[in-house]
Enzyme design. Structure first.
Site, PDB file in Angstrom:
ATOM      1  N   CYS A   1       0.784  -1.240   0.000  1.00  0.00           N
ATOM      2  CA  CYS A   1       0.000   0.000   0.000  1.00  0.00           C
ATOM      3  C   CYS A   1       0.814   1.286   0.000  1.00  0.00           C
ATOM      4  O   CYS A   1       0.737   2.087  -0.937  1.00  0.00           O
ATOM      5  CB  CYS A   1      -0.930   0.004   1.211  1.00  0.00           C
ATOM      6  SG  CYS A   1      -2.108  -1.362   1.239  1.00  0.00           S
TER       7      CYS A   1
ATOM      8  N   HIS B   1      -3.045   6.404   4.251  1.00  0.00           N
ATOM      9  CA  HIS B   1      -1.937   5.468   4.507  1.00  0.00           C
ATOM     10  C   HIS B   1      -0.561   6.027   4.139  1.00  0.00           C
ATOM     11  O   HIS B   1       0.309   5.311   3.646  1.00  0.00           O
ATOM     12  CB  HIS B   1      -2.168   4.137   3.781  1.00  0.00           C
ATOM     13  CG  HIS B   1      -1.513   2.993   4.505  1.00  0.00           C
ATOM     14  ND1 HIS B   1      -1.656   1.681   4.125  1.00  0.00           N
ATOM     15  CD2 HIS B   1      -0.717   2.960   5.607  1.00  0.00           C
ATOM     16  CE1 HIS B   1      -0.984   0.893   4.935  1.00  0.00           C
ATOM     17  NE2 HIS B   1      -0.403   1.661   5.850  1.00  0.00           N
TER      18      HIS B   1
END
EC number: 3.1.6.-
Length: 599
Positions: free
Chosen positions: A122, A178
């Site tokens: 990610c 994130h």
């Protein structure tokens, strides 16, 4: 020959003028045929009418209204949609059993990117998209940013939304961040976004929006700009909730002003959750994780349809560029599939880094085509800034290329290589060594690079099996069918011709040692430009219990100055006395002579 009076174009006759006895039966049959056609048309158009009615109702519920289309801005509206953990196979046009009609249609009418690469996890993919730099140039080359770490995307990097704001764009982010949040300066609204609605972590519960990083480290993870969005703690499924927010943003924005929308959906990342109605088409899928995953992807596909509809409704579509991408490969244990590629999420095999991607836009010159040129996620940064008529500072060293002409016109890509990564911390290859790297490179280090057709991997690239779709596997959710290969003992270098062997089945490292050496030297050159790794230890202050039950910024700079010790205080007093004496001497010595007046 037709009877006189029933052919040609005479002046308007009386109602009975063209009713000929010889045609009465034929006209009756013809009338019956037309009635049948009308009934058939009504039946066939019923489904489309219902679909249009449902779409209209959805927009009405969101408080939206129809507006005339306008394209007074020369700068295109930029919409970047990022899916999470979508496997390479998991789209209809790649042969998936999962239904994705929206993605299939948008891709078919646009340009499919069939040689498109991202990062295997990610944070690296997101950081490279928003900075245009490889992770070795931001210090994020190891793992992801953990919620308990005092770490974030380095603040000295100019982000994509910041550059777009410079040229008049309104910038909005909806979805998963994130990229770190330990300080307020790391938050999305401090990194160039006018508004932010979403999660800072991005892998929490889809309904409650709570996330546990470890036992005792749990908190709420949904934000409205810089504050916890407690008003949305009402059980709304995140995919639908994010779509509603996008619709609201478009409804309130003037389409004559350029907008950048970064929509980073949580789906289809675990936990595997979806509203019940999306399971209806997948009852035949035996594997429960695959079935749940399929339902989640169908919901995502519908969401993207609603976003596209909103763009059309509010006058954005005709001057918009929609880019769709997955952030990394799929995770087979969580229902994803990268078949027939090798490997999975978290690995540097093709299954971890080759992604689903396409561009859809009325502005494309070559619509309905397939692009097989090399494209990487870092390329969106310079491409979008160029499309927005922005400027990139000359002193900023980017790793991305402007590839708009490659996509829109079918020209050759300016990109000839990709550094997939160099992770100096991950050295788990027991047999890796400088000797195995011909004295050029320590092959214990996990690294991967692509140069034209050739791909080189060193160290431990990660899980290396080929995993077919698990739709009809009945082994249970924690077991799956796979095609396993036994890696040679002592192996720490692999070479593949990806053009000829996209599934990485034939290792050519022993056959072409000269090419191996060239790629090892290229790795070494890249490594000389790397910045130190940013991967700090956990900070106990990050616990949501200490922050009102919410994941969020916790770090505060130490502003209090230490009191000087007695010795330091005495030294300061002596210094100040000496200064006073010098000043007194200077004043007494400044007496003017020879009758000159001091001014």
């Amino acid at each position: 020959m037709a009877p006189r009076g029933c052919a040609g174009h005479p002046p308007p006759p009386s109602p009975q003028a063209c009713v000929c006895p010889g045609k009465m039966l034929a006209m009756g049959a013809l009338a019956g045929f037309w009635i049948l056609c009308l009934l058939t048309y009504g039946y066939l158009s019923w489904g489309q009418a219902l679909e249009e009615e449902e779409e209209g109702a959805l927009l009405a519920q969101a408080g939206e209204k129809l507006e005339p289309s306008t394209t007074s801005t020369s700068q295109p509206h930029l919409i970047f949609i990022l899916a999470d953990d979508q496997g390479f196979r998991d789209v209809g046009y790649h042969g998936s059993e999962i239904k994705t009609p929206t993605l299939d249609k948008l891709a078919a009418e646009g340009v499919k990117l069939e040689n498109y690469y991202v990062q295997p996890i990610c944070t690296p993919s997101r950081s490279q998209f928003i900075t245009g730099k490889y992770q070795i140039h931001t210090g994020l080359q190891h793992s992801i940013i953990r919620p308990t770490q005092p770490n974030c995307l380095p603040l000295d990097n100019a982000t994509l939304p910041q550059k777009l704001k410079e040229v008049g764009y309104s910038t909005h982010m909806v979805g998963k961040w994130h990229l770190g949040f330990y300080r307020k300066e790391c938050m999305p609204t401090r990194r160039g976004f006018d508004t932010f609605f979403g999660s800072l972590l991005g892998s929490g519960d889809y309904y409650t929006h709570y996330k546990c990083d470890s036992p005792g480290m749990c908190g709420y993870d949904l934000y409205e700009n810089d504050n916890a969005a407690w008003d949305y703690d009402n059980g709304i499924y995140s995919t639908q909730m994010y779509t509603q927010r996008v619709q609201q943003i478009l409804a309130s924005h003037n389409p004559t002003k350029p907008i950048f929308l970064y929509i980073a959906y949580q789906a289809v990342h675990s936990p595997l959750q979806a509203p019940g109605r999306y399971f209806e088409h997948y009852r035949s899928i035996i594997n429960i994780n695959r079935r749940r995953y399929a339902a989640m992807l169908s919901c995502l596909d519908e969401a993207i349809n609603n976003v596209t509809l909103a763009l059309k409704t509010y006058g954005f579509y005709n001057n918009s560029i929609i880019i769709y991408s997955s952030d990394n490969g799929g995770q087979p244990t969580a229902g994803g599939s990268n078949w027939p590629l090798r490997g999975s999420k978290g690995t540097y095999w093709e299954g971890g880094i080759r992604a689903v991607g396409f561009v859809h836009s009325p502005l494309l010159k070559n619509k309905g085509t397939v692009c097989k040129e090399l494209v990487h996620i870092t390329d969106w940064y310079p491409t979008l800034i160029s499309l927005a008529e922005g400027q990139i500072d000359e002193d900023i060293q980017l790793d991305g290329y402007d590839i708009w002409e490659t996509i829109s016109e079918g020209l050759r890509s300016p990109r000839v290589d990709i550094l997939h990564n160099i992770d100096p911390i991950y050295t788990k290859a027991k047999n890796g060594s400088w000797a195995a790297g011909y004295g050029i490179w320590n092959t214990a280090i996990q690294s991967a690079i692509r140069v034209q057709h050739w791909k080189l991997l060193t160290g431990n690239p990660g899980y290396s099996d080929w995993v077919p779709p698990q739709s009809f596997s009945n082994l249970g959710p924690n077991r799956w069918h796979n095609e396993r290969i036994t890696l040679s003992t002592g192996k720490s270098v692999w070479l593949f011709n990806i053009t000829a062997d996209p599934y990485e089945r034939v290792d050519l490292s022993n056959r072409y040692p000269g090419i191996v050496k060239k790629l090892l030297r290229r790795l070494s050159q890249f490594n000389k430009t790397a910045v130190p790794v940013r991967y700090p230890p956990k900070d106990p202050r990050s616990n949501p219990r200490l922050n009102g039950g919410v994941w969020g910024p916790w770090y505060k700079e130490e502003t209090k100055k230490k009191k000087p010790s007695k010795n330091q205080a005495e030294k300061k007093q002596k210094k100040s006395k000496k200064k006073k004496k010098k000043q007194q001497k200077a004043v007494s010595g400044s007496t003017c002579h020879s009758g000159v007046t001091c001014g």
